[in-house]
Design a protein around this motif. Structure first.
Motif, PDB file in Angstrom:
ATOM      1  N   GLU A  98      26.065  92.373  20.951  1.00  0.00           N
ATOM      2  CA  GLU A  98      26.701  93.690  21.000  1.00  0.00           C
ATOM      3  C   GLU A  98      26.510  94.322  22.376  1.00  0.00           C
ATOM      4  O   GLU A  98      27.424  94.920  22.935  1.00  0.00           O
ATOM      5  CB  GLU A  98      26.110  94.597  19.912  1.00  0.00           C
ATOM      6  CG  GLU A  98      26.457  94.209  18.500  1.00  0.00           C
ATOM      7  CD  GLU A  98      27.894  94.507  18.135  1.00  0.00           C
ATOM      8  OE1 GLU A  98      28.539  95.319  18.827  1.00  0.00           O
ATOM      9  OE2 GLU A  98      28.382  93.920  17.153  1.00  0.00           O
ATOM     10  N   ARG A 128      35.725  94.511   9.965  1.00  0.00           N
ATOM     11  CA  ARG A 128      35.638  95.849  10.549  1.00  0.00           C
ATOM     12  C   ARG A 128      34.257  96.056  11.168  1.00  0.00           C
ATOM     13  O   ARG A 128      33.335  95.285  10.929  1.00  0.00           O
ATOM     14  CB  ARG A 128      35.911  96.902   9.475  1.00  0.00           C
ATOM     15  CG  ARG A 128      37.354  96.840   8.950  1.00  0.00           C
ATOM     16  CD  ARG A 128      37.555  97.696   7.699  1.00  0.00           C
ATOM     17  NE  ARG A 128      37.359  99.110   7.963  1.00  0.00           N
ATOM     18  CZ  ARG A 128      38.259  99.912   8.510  1.00  0.00           C
ATOM     19  NH1 ARG A 128      39.436  99.442   8.877  1.00  0.00           N
ATOM     20  NH2 ARG A 128      38.005 101.194   8.692  1.00  0.00           N
ATOM     21  N   ALA A 129      34.138  97.096  11.968  1.00  0.00           N
ATOM     22  CA  ALA A 129      32.882  97.336  12.675  1.00  0.00           C
ATOM     23  C   ALA A 129      31.720  97.597  11.722  1.00  0.00           C
ATOM     24  O   ALA A 129      30.579  97.238  12.006  1.00  0.00           O
ATOM     25  CB  ALA A 129      33.049  98.511  13.641  1.00  0.00           C
ATOM     26  N   ASP A 130      32.021  98.216  10.593  1.00  0.00           N
ATOM     27  CA  ASP A 130      30.989  98.563   9.613  1.00  0.00           C
ATOM     28  C   ASP A 130      30.885  97.447   8.574  1.00  0.00           C
ATOM     29  O   ASP A 130      31.827  97.182   7.831  1.00  0.00           O
ATOM     30  CB  ASP A 130      31.342  99.895   8.935  1.00  0.00           C
ATOM     31  CG  ASP A 130      30.194 100.420   8.077  1.00  0.00           C
ATOM     32  OD1 ASP A 130      29.597  99.621   7.334  1.00  0.00           O
ATOM     33  OD2 ASP A 130      29.914 101.623   8.143  1.00  0.00           O
ATOM     34  N   ARG A 131      29.735  96.787   8.521  1.00  0.00           N
ATOM     35  CA  ARG A 131      29.534  95.690   7.582  1.00  0.00           C
ATOM     36  C   ARG A 131      29.759  96.111   6.141  1.00  0.00           C
ATOM     37  O   ARG A 131      30.371  95.381   5.342  1.00  0.00           O
ATOM     38  CB  ARG A 131      28.111  95.144   7.748  1.00  0.00           C
ATOM     39  CG  ARG A 131      27.742  94.038   6.772  1.00  0.00           C
ATOM     40  CD  ARG A 131      26.264  93.682   6.860  1.00  0.00           C
ATOM     41  NE  ARG A 131      25.917  92.642   5.933  1.00  0.00           N
ATOM     42  CZ  ARG A 131      25.681  92.844   4.640  1.00  0.00           C
ATOM     43  NH1 ARG A 131      25.749  94.074   4.141  1.00  0.00           N
ATOM     44  NH2 ARG A 131      25.379  91.830   3.847  1.00  0.00           N
ATOM     45  N   GLU A 132      29.269  97.308   5.777  1.00  0.00           N
ATOM     46  CA  GLU A 132      29.383  97.757   4.387  1.00  0.00           C
ATOM     47  C   GLU A 132      30.835  97.995   3.990  1.00  0.00           C
ATOM     48  O   GLU A 132      31.199  97.813   2.827  1.00  0.00           O
ATOM     49  CB  GLU A 132      28.559  99.037   4.190  1.00  0.00           C
ATOM     50  CG  GLU A 132      27.071  98.834   4.373  1.00  0.00           C
ATOM     51  CD  GLU A 132      26.544  97.689   3.510  1.00  0.00           C
ATOM     52  OE1 GLU A 132      26.914  97.627   2.309  1.00  0.00           O
ATOM     53  OE2 GLU A 132      25.788  96.855   4.031  1.00  0.00           O
ATOM     54  N   GLU A 133      31.664  98.388   4.939  1.00  0.00           N
ATOM     55  CA  GLU A 133      33.085  98.539   4.632  1.00  0.00           C
ATOM     56  C   GLU A 133      33.705  97.189   4.293  1.00  0.00           C
ATOM     57  O   GLU A 133      34.517  97.079   3.361  1.00  0.00           O
ATOM     58  CB  GLU A 133      33.810  99.179   5.815  1.00  0.00           C
ATOM     59  CG  GLU A 133      33.440 100.629   6.047  1.00  0.00           C
ATOM     60  CD  GLU A 133      34.221 101.262   7.189  1.00  0.00           C
ATOM     61  OE1 GLU A 133      34.031 102.461   7.411  1.00  0.00           O
ATOM     62  OE2 GLU A 133      35.009 100.565   7.847  1.00  0.00           O
ATOM     63  N   ASN A 134      33.332  96.151   5.024  1.00  0.00           N
ATOM     64  CA  ASN A 134      33.857  94.814   4.739  1.00  0.00           C
ATOM     65  C   ASN A 134      33.446  94.348   3.348  1.00  0.00           C
ATOM     66  O   ASN A 134      34.268  93.788   2.600  1.00  0.00           O
ATOM     67  CB  ASN A 134      33.359  93.816   5.779  1.00  0.00           C
ATOM     68  CG  ASN A 134      33.858  94.145   7.171  1.00  0.00           C
ATOM     69  OD1 ASN A 134      34.975  94.610   7.339  1.00  0.00           O
ATOM     70  ND2 ASN A 134      33.026  93.904   8.172  1.00  0.00           N
ATOM     71  N   PRO A 165      33.563 106.589   5.460  1.00  0.00           N
ATOM     72  CA  PRO A 165      32.570 105.874   6.276  1.00  0.00           C
ATOM     73  C   PRO A 165      31.427 105.359   5.408  1.00  0.00           C
ATOM     74  O   PRO A 165      30.970 106.042   4.488  1.00  0.00           O
ATOM     75  CB  PRO A 165      32.064 106.944   7.257  1.00  0.00           C
ATOM     76  CG  PRO A 165      33.223 107.887   7.359  1.00  0.00           C
ATOM     77  CD  PRO A 165      33.860 107.923   5.986  1.00  0.00           C
ATOM     78  N   GLY A 166      30.985 104.134   5.697  1.00  0.00           N
ATOM     79  CA  GLY A 166      29.920 103.546   4.925  1.00  0.00           C
ATOM     80  C   GLY A 166      30.405 102.625   3.844  1.00  0.00           C
ATOM     81  O   GLY A 166      29.621 102.005   3.127  1.00  0.00           O
ATOM     82  N   GLY A 167      31.738 102.502   3.694  1.00  0.00           N
ATOM     83  CA  GLY A 167      32.266 101.514   2.777  1.00  0.00           C
ATOM     84  C   GLY A 167      32.388 101.972   1.348  1.00  0.00           C
ATOM     85  O   GLY A 167      32.483 101.158   0.449  1.00  0.00           O
ATOM     86  N   LYS A 196      28.473  89.955   8.990  1.00  0.00           N
ATOM     87  CA  LYS A 196      29.268  91.175   8.897  1.00  0.00           C
ATOM     88  C   LYS A 196      30.608  90.919   8.241  1.00  0.00           C
ATOM     89  O   LYS A 196      31.107  91.715   7.461  1.00  0.00           O
ATOM     90  CB  LYS A 196      29.479  91.757  10.299  1.00  0.00           C
ATOM     91  CG  LYS A 196      30.209  93.091  10.306  1.00  0.00           C
ATOM     92  CD  LYS A 196      30.237  93.695  11.703  1.00  0.00           C
ATOM     93  CE  LYS A 196      31.117  92.922  12.642  1.00  0.00           C
ATOM     94  NZ  LYS A 196      31.250  93.567  13.963  1.00  0.00           N
TER      95      LYS A 196
END
Length: 383
Positions: free
Chosen positions: A43, A293-299, A379-381, A330
Motif C-alpha cells: 500500500e 473494493r478498497a474496503d475488505r468488509e464491503e467485498n 461504509p463498512g460493508g 481483501k
C-alpha cells in the motif's frame, strides 16, 4: 496524524512516539508485522494487493558468512526483494548491509529460491512452495516461471527515521537504476490505542509514477525488438484476438481496452472495484466476477449477499460456479472456468467464443444486482 472526533466536529492530534519508548522490538514486533502483512508495504508503494510474497525471515543461507537479512520476498515480476528493518533510526550502515545481501542473493537459482521458501513454509505452518509461487505469479507450472532474472534485485529500507547519509545513498542508487526505497514506519498512540503510519518517502509518489512511466517506455522499446518473454508474447496475441471478438459482439466496455502481456484483462461494471475479469492460462480459461473494493468488509458483504441466492445465479449461468469468499484476502469472486490447451493456437477460436459467451452470461446475471447492492451500501460493508 489526527483522529476525527465526529461528535465534537474536531480533530484530535495523535501523539507521535517511538518503538523503543512503547516497548516494541525490531525482530519480535516490526519484522513480524511486515512478514504477516506485506500488504502494508505494498500500500505504501502503491503496488496493489499482495504485491509481495514473503519467502524467508532471518535468512542466513550465504556461503562463507554468518550474516542474515531480515526479510526476503518475491515481487510480481519474480524478482527478489531484500527488506531491511530498523526501529527508530536507520543507522549509518544499513545501506552497506543491504547491498551485500542483494549481491549474495543475485546468484540464487530458481531451485534454491523454491527450497528457501519451502523451509519457511515448513516452519510456519504448511504449504507447497512451488504451487504458491505459481499462483502468486499467475503461471500454471513452475517451468514457466522466471525467478531472480539478471541483476534487478530490489531493496526496501524500513525505519522511523533515515539519516542523511542513508537517504543520499539511496537516491544515488536509484539514479543508477537500482530499485532501492525508503519506507518510513512511525508509531502513534492515542490513550491505550496504538497506530502505525507507513509511508514511502524515497521515491516520493510523484517521482515513483514518473519512474514507472520511464520504465514502461523502456520496456516498450525492448518489446519492439523482440525481447518479450515467449509467454508474454503468446498472451498479447491471444488478447488481441479475444478483444476483437468482444468488440465484434457489441460489448462497448471493451472498446478502449488494449491487449496485455498479463494473463488477465478486465472491464468495470460501473461500480468502483467491481470488475468482470477474463483469465487466460495454459491449461484453463476463466471468467471472474471480482469484488475488489478498497474496503475488505464491503467485498465480503457483497459476496455474502450474492451467495445467499447462489442457486438462482447458477440457474442463470446454466452451470455450477466457484464461490471464492477468500477470508484471508481483501478480494472475493465468483468464477466460471473450463480446462483448455491454451497455448495451442488452433484452439483459440473455440476458447474465445467460450469467453465471450460466459462473459455475457455473467454480466447479465451479476452486474445489475451488484449495482443495486452497492447503491444501498454504507461504509463498512453493511446495508
Amino acid at each position: 496524524m489526527f483522529q476525527i472526533d465526529r461528535s465534537a466536529n474536531r480533530l484530535r492530534k495523535l501523539e507521535r512516539t517511538s518503538f523503543s519508548e512503547v516497548g516494541f522490538r525490531e525482530r519480535e514486533h516490526l519484522q513480524e508485522w511486515l512478514a504477516t502483512m506485506p500488504d502494508a508495504l505494498c500500500e505504501a508503494m502503491s503496488e496493489g494487493e499482495d504485491g509481495l510474497l514473503i519467502i524467508q525471515k532471518e535468512f542466513d543461507g550465504f556461503d562463507g558468512t554468518r550474516e542474515r537479512l531480515d526479510l526476503l520476498a518475491l515481487d510480481r515480476n519474480g524478482q527478489l526483494v531484500v527488506i531491511e528493518n530498523k526501529l527508530d533510526d536507520s543507522g549509518r550502515d544499513v545501506v552497506w548491509q543491504a547491498l551485500k545481501y542483494a549481491a549474495y542473493c543475485s546468484s540464487l537459482k530458481k531451485a534454491e529460491i523454491v527450497g528457501i521458501f519451502q523451509q519457511y513454509l515448513d516452519r510456519h505452518g504448511a504449504g507447497d512452495a512451488a504451487s504458491t509461487i505459481c499462483e502468486f505469479l499467475g503461471e500454471d507450472t513452475l517451468d514457466q516461471v522466471v525467478l531472480n532474472d539478471g541483476t534487478d534485485q530490489r531493496i526496501l529500507f524500513i525505519a522511523a527515521n533515515f539519516r542523511r547519509e542513508v537517504t543520499a545513498t539511496v537516491l544515488w542508487l536509484r539514479d543508477h537504476q537500482i530499485d532501492a526505497r525508503c519506507i518510513k514506519v512511525v508509531p502513534y498512540k492515542f490513550g491505550e490505542e496504538m497506530f502505525v503510519d507507513i509511508q514511502q518517502v524515497i521515491p516520493t509518489p510523484e517521482a515513483a509514477d514518473y519512474m514507472i512511466r520511464m520504465a514502461e517506455k523502456d520496456s516498450e522499446e525492448k518489446n519492439a525488438k523482440g525481447a518479450q518473454r515467449w509467454s508474454h508474447q503468446m498472451r498479447m496475441e491471444f488478447w488481441e484476438q479475444a478483444l476483437q471478438a468482444l468488440r465484434g459482439a457489441g460489448l462497448e466496455r471493451w472498446q478502449n481496452i488494449t491487449p496485455s502481456k498479463d494473463h488477465w484483462v478486465n472491464s468495470s461494471i460501473g461500480v468502483s472495484g467491481c470488475t468482470l475479469t477474463l483469465i487466460f492460462l495454459r491449461h484453463e480459461i476463466r471468467v471472474e466476477f471480482q469484488l475488489n473494493r478498497a474496503d475488505r468488509e464491503e467485498n465480503k458483504w457483497l459476496f455474502d449477499q450474492l451467495a445467499e441466492d447462489k442457486g438462482r445465479y447458477e440457474d442463470a449461468m446454466e452451470e455450477s460456479l466457484e464461490w471464492r469468499r477468500m477470508d484471508d484476502k481483501k478480494v472475493s469472486m465468483v468464477v466460471s472456468k473450463t480446462p483448455v490447451q491454451g497455448y495451442s493456437k488452433e484452439n483459440w477460436d473455440e476458447m474465445i467464443a467460450w469467453l465471450v459467451k460466459h462473459y455475457q452470461k455473467m454480466d447479465k446475471a451479476f452486474s445489475e444486482p451488484v449495482r443495486a447492492l452497492a447503491s444501498r451500501m454504507k461504509p463498512g460493508g453493511s446495508n
